[in-house]
Write a protein that holds these residues in place. Structure first.
Motif, PDB file in Angstrom:
ATOM      1  N   MET A   1       0.829  -1.202   0.000  1.00 22.29           N
ATOM      2  CA  MET A   1       0.000   0.000   0.000  1.00 22.29           C
ATOM      3  C   MET A   1       0.868   1.259   0.000  1.00 22.29           C
ATOM      4  O   MET A   1       1.948   1.271   0.596  1.00 22.29           O
ATOM      5  N   TYR A   2       0.409   2.266  -0.667  1.00 19.97           N
ATOM      6  CA  TYR A   2       1.119   3.535  -0.701  1.00 19.97           C
ATOM      7  C   TYR A   2       0.742   4.373   0.514  1.00 19.97           C
ATOM      8  O   TYR A   2      -0.356   4.237   1.057  1.00 19.97           O
ATOM      9  N   VAL A   7      -1.455   9.169  -1.773  1.00 19.83           N
ATOM     10  CA  VAL A   7      -2.804   9.049  -2.342  1.00 19.83           C
ATOM     11  C   VAL A   7      -3.489  10.408  -2.381  1.00 19.83           C
ATOM     12  O   VAL A   7      -4.086  10.794  -3.385  1.00 19.83           O
ATOM     13  N   VAL A  29       4.173   6.619  -8.761  1.00 18.97           N
ATOM     14  CA  VAL A  29       3.337   5.423  -8.701  1.00 18.97           C
ATOM     15  C   VAL A  29       2.957   5.035 -10.122  1.00 18.97           C
ATOM     16  O   VAL A  29       3.282   5.725 -11.091  1.00 18.97           O
ATOM     17  N   SER A  30       2.231   3.942 -10.244  1.00 19.45           N
ATOM     18  CA  SER A  30       1.798   3.496 -11.561  1.00 19.45           C
ATOM     19  C   SER A  30       0.556   4.251 -12.022  1.00 19.45           C
ATOM     20  O   SER A  30      -0.221   4.752 -11.200  1.00 19.45           O
ATOM     21  N   LYS A  32      -1.949   2.832 -13.299  1.00 20.49           N
ATOM     22  CA  LYS A  32      -3.071   2.017 -12.843  1.00 20.49           C
ATOM     23  C   LYS A  32      -3.511   2.432 -11.444  1.00 20.49           C
ATOM     24  O   LYS A  32      -4.722   2.505 -11.151  1.00 20.49           O
ATOM     25  N   ALA A  33      -2.528   2.726 -10.557  1.00 20.28           N
ATOM     26  CA  ALA A  33      -2.866   3.148  -9.195  1.00 20.28           C
ATOM     27  C   ALA A  33      -3.608   4.484  -9.215  1.00 20.28           C
ATOM     28  O   ALA A  33      -4.599   4.672  -8.485  1.00 20.28           O
ATOM     29  N   HIS A  36      -7.163   3.869 -10.217  1.00 16.85           N
ATOM     30  CA  HIS A  36      -7.934   3.246  -9.138  1.00 16.85           C
ATOM     31  C   HIS A  36      -8.356   4.294  -8.111  1.00 16.85           C
ATOM     32  O   HIS A  36      -9.516   4.342  -7.690  1.00 16.85           O
ATOM     33  N   TRP A  37      -7.400   5.147  -7.705  1.00 18.92           N
ATOM     34  CA  TRP A  37      -7.708   6.152  -6.691  1.00 18.92           C
ATOM     35  C   TRP A  37      -8.718   7.166  -7.226  1.00 18.92           C
ATOM     36  O   TRP A  37      -9.611   7.600  -6.501  1.00 18.92           O
ATOM     37  N   ARG A  42      -9.884   2.891  -3.724  1.00 19.43           N
ATOM     38  CA  ARG A  42      -8.803   2.760  -2.753  1.00 19.43           C
ATOM     39  C   ARG A  42      -9.050   1.572  -1.833  1.00 19.43           C
ATOM     40  O   ARG A  42     -10.179   1.182  -1.577  1.00 19.43           O
ATOM     41  N   ARG A  43      -7.965   0.997  -1.297  1.00 15.98           N
ATOM     42  CA  ARG A  43      -8.074  -0.166  -0.408  1.00 15.98           C
ATOM     43  C   ARG A  43      -8.004   0.279   1.041  1.00 15.98           C
ATOM     44  O   ARG A  43      -7.356   1.266   1.374  1.00 15.98           O
ATOM     45  N   ARG A  49     -10.813  -3.462  -1.316  1.00 20.42           N
ATOM     46  CA  ARG A  49     -11.179  -2.269  -2.046  1.00 20.42           C
ATOM     47  C   ARG A  49     -12.472  -1.680  -1.489  1.00 20.42           C
ATOM     48  O   ARG A  49     -13.405  -2.377  -1.157  1.00 20.42           O
TER      49      ARG A  49
END
Length: 254
Positions: A1-2, A7, A29-30, A32-33, A36-37, A42-43, A49
């Motif tokens: 996790m970042y 984030v 970061v990627s 893809k991340a 997602h955010w 977010r997880r 998730r």
């Protein structure tokens, strides 16, 4: 996790319109991340998730209703919504540079209605545009549509009417502070012994949209404030008791 700070930085940059690829490079970061955010995927601490609860209409998030009534008035008076990316809309409120207090008030009310979103401004000739970005602007302002507001029907949804009925003063203040003003009217009365002048304060509200003018006068009627039609697109409030009533919660721009 970042880290949470990473984030939050990525989300702020995304809300400001920074492309995903550039955002990913800045945050380390990627792509893809970032996506997602931005979508709210977010997880949590267990790696599960969870979808960000971002919209009072879609997700049931609490809405600052008094602030929303004021912001709705600003939007109907002198606001605009535009699509700035495929999934993101930008709410613009145009504020004259003569009224710095209004610029701050617009930014503050946007922050209250859209917590967690980045609020910004940009300069135009003679005015400052206060803006916020969100995927859910059409949910919050279903009056959004193609073309200028006076070229289409403007009707409040049932949930908006409930808010406006409860916070009518805030709604009227937003309308006047965007498309209206408080001024001193000077009148000349010719008499045999010479002209005589007298002055009195009045409020005016000017808007091209028949529907928006009707929303304004309906709100004044609920508050028991007398008004008159000044011309085709301008509403005047000039009676002493009516002006005093508006002075209680509107007042001059600042």
């Amino acid at each position: 996790m970042y880290p949470r700070a990473t984030v939050d930085l990525a989300l702020r940059l995304s809300n400001l319109g920074v492309p995903d690829q550039q955002n990913a490079l800045i945050c380390g970061v990627s792509v893809k991340a970032i996506r997602h955010w931005r979508r709210g995927d977010r997880r949590d601490a267990r790696g599960t998730r969870r979808r960000k609860r971002d919209c009072p209409r879609c997700d049931g998030r609490d809405l600052a209703t008094a602030s929303y009534a004021y912001l709705l008035g600003l939007y109907l008076g002198d606001g605009h919504i535009a699509r700035c990316r495929k999934e993101v809309f930008r709410l613009d409120i145009y504020c004259s540079d003569d009224w710095p207090g209004l610029i701050k008030a617009a930014a503050d009310v946007m922050a209250a209605v859209l917590p967690g979103h980045s609020i910004g401004s940009r300069q135009r000739s003679g005015c400052t545009v206060v803006f916020a970005l969100s995927k859910h602007m059409p949910c919050l302002f279903p009056q959004h549509g193609p073309g200028m507001k006076h070229t289409r029907d403007i009707e409040l949804m049932a949930w908006q009417r409930e808010i406006v009925d409860q916070y009518t003063q805030e709604f009227v203040r937003g309308l006047i502070q965007s498309d209206g003003c408080r001024s001193i009217n000077r009148v000349r009365r010719p008499l045999k012994d010479g002209d005589r002048w007298y002055e009195y304060p009045r409020y005016t509200f000017c808007n091209e949209s028949v529907d928006i003018r009707r929303l304004f006068t309906d709100a004044l009627d609920r508050l028991g404030i007398a008004w008159k039609r000044m011309n085709r697109k301008t509403i005047s409030v000039a009676r002493r008791d009516a002006v005093a009533r508006l002075d209680e919660f509107v007042g001059p721009k600042y």
